[in-house]
Design a protein around this motif. Structure first.
Motif, PDB file in Angstrom:
ATOM      1  N   ASP A   1       0.863  -1.176   0.000  1.00  0.00           N
ATOM      2  CA  ASP A   1       0.000   0.000   0.000  1.00  0.00           C
ATOM      3  C   ASP A   1       0.903   1.229   0.000  1.00  0.00           C
ATOM      4  O   ASP A   1       1.585   1.508   0.988  1.00  0.00           O
ATOM      5  CB  ASP A   1      -0.913   0.002   1.230  1.00  0.00           C
ATOM      6  N   ARG A   2       0.909   1.949  -1.108  1.00  0.00           N
ATOM      7  CA  ARG A   2       1.858   3.053  -1.246  1.00  0.00           C
ATOM      8  C   ARG A   2       1.625   4.153  -0.207  1.00  0.00           C
ATOM      9  O   ARG A   2       2.585   4.734   0.300  1.00  0.00           O
ATOM     10  CB  ARG A   2       1.788   3.637  -2.663  1.00  0.00           C
ATOM     11  N   THR A   3       0.363   4.438   0.105  1.00  0.00           N
ATOM     12  CA  THR A   3       0.081   5.494   1.082  1.00  0.00           C
ATOM     13  C   THR A   3       0.649   5.134   2.444  1.00  0.00           C
ATOM     14  O   THR A   3       1.296   5.957   3.111  1.00  0.00           O
ATOM     15  CB  THR A   3      -1.438   5.731   1.186  1.00  0.00           C
ATOM     16  N   SER A   4       0.429   3.897   2.869  1.00  0.00           N
ATOM     17  CA  SER A   4       0.967   3.456   4.164  1.00  0.00           C
ATOM     18  C   SER A   4       2.489   3.401   4.138  1.00  0.00           C
ATOM     19  O   SER A   4       3.154   3.755   5.120  1.00  0.00           O
ATOM     20  CB  SER A   4       0.399   2.085   4.533  1.00  0.00           C
ATOM     21  N   MET A   5       3.055   2.961   3.014  1.00  0.00           N
ATOM     22  CA  MET A   5       4.510   2.933   2.904  1.00  0.00           C
ATOM     23  C   MET A   5       5.103   4.329   3.106  1.00  0.00           C
ATOM     24  O   MET A   5       6.078   4.500   3.848  1.00  0.00           O
ATOM     25  CB  MET A   5       4.922   2.395   1.535  1.00  0.00           C
ATOM     26  N   LYS A   6       4.514   5.328   2.449  1.00  0.00           N
ATOM     27  CA  LYS A   6       5.041   6.684   2.542  1.00  0.00           C
ATOM     28  C   LYS A   6       4.955   7.217   3.965  1.00  0.00           C
ATOM     29  O   LYS A   6       5.879   7.869   4.452  1.00  0.00           O
ATOM     30  CB  LYS A   6       4.288   7.614   1.591  1.00  0.00           C
TER      31      LYS A   6
END
Length: 245
Positions: free
Chosen positions: A74-79
């Protein structure tokens, strides 16, 4: 110069993949790499606590880490959790690319993920890649991504690889400053091939590997060992080593 590559941790509450990751890092520490690349699929089942656990391990290391998302991430959580300082912040589509010069070698990571799709694509990012291949700095580069650009021969995995690898091949054929290698993950097996005359690798996985199965009636057994890659660059030559623990 030594670049370690770890792929497909797939950390989840119901597996021991974080322990396998720590075991791999302990081995990698012994050779004091100049950098570590994580080429996607860090977690499974939307277990975002896994990102914090992975970040805690990375923060113990003195060498820098460069991180790409995979189709299970999940890119949002990764960021928000990993906060990788090398992610490119100029991409309007939110892609998590990176580029960094480590000594005489440029590391380029391109985000191949497609929302809601297990396959990947690179075509829309080629202008970004072109710019970062030719900008001032080291002439030699390694291109990292999650989705592979070579056919493994494993039918279900070849259906979800980088679906526009032909565009990348055409682009690289005509480019004056090609990467010296391309290295991906996603398949959970180590292998090598070529794209546009450039060595192309698939890094093995931290989680149990997939069988080398070509669609036959019998599925061959697999080794359960964590697997990763060590890329050694010296005297303008790159040699890439699969490592199984």
């Amino acid at each position: 110069m030594i670049i370690a590559q770890v792929s497909d941790i797939h950390a989840a509450e119901n597996n021991d993949n974080l322990s396998r990751f720590e075991h791999a890092l302990a081995w990698i520490d012994l050779i004091t790499p100049d950098a570590l690349v994580l080429s996607g699929d860090l977690i499974d089942d939307n277990w975002c606590d896994g990102y914090a656990a992975i970040a805690a391990q990375l923060n113990k290391r003195s060498y820098p880490s460069f991180i790409l998302p995979g189709n299970s991430d999940d890119r949002t959580s990764m960021k928000s959790i990993l906060k990788c300082p090398y992610w490119n912040n100029t991409c309007e589509d939110g892609a998590l690319h990176f580029v960094a010069d480590i000594g005489e070698l440029r590391l380029i990571g391109i985000d191949t993920t497609i929302a809601g799709n297990s396959a990947g694509a690179v075509g829309e990012h080629l202008p970004w890649l072109a710019e970062n291949l030719i900008k001032d700095g080291p002439a030699d580069s390694i291109l990292f991504m999650h989705h592979p650009v070579i056919l493994s021969g494993i039918p279900p995995l070849d259906q979800i690889m980088c679906c526009d690898m032909a565009k990348l091949a055409e682009f690289l054929t005509d480019h004056p400053r090609k990467p010296i290698a391309i290295s991906a993950g996603h398949v959970h097996r180590s292998m090598s091939g070529q794209l546009a005359g450039i060595p192309a690798y698939i890094c093995g996985s931290i989680c149990p590997e997939n069988p080398l199965w070509f669609g036959t009636a019998i599925v061959p057994p697999v080794n359960d060992a964590p697997s990763f890659m060590i890329h050694r660059y010296a005297d303008s030559q790159l040699v890439s080593h699969p490592v199984l623990l």
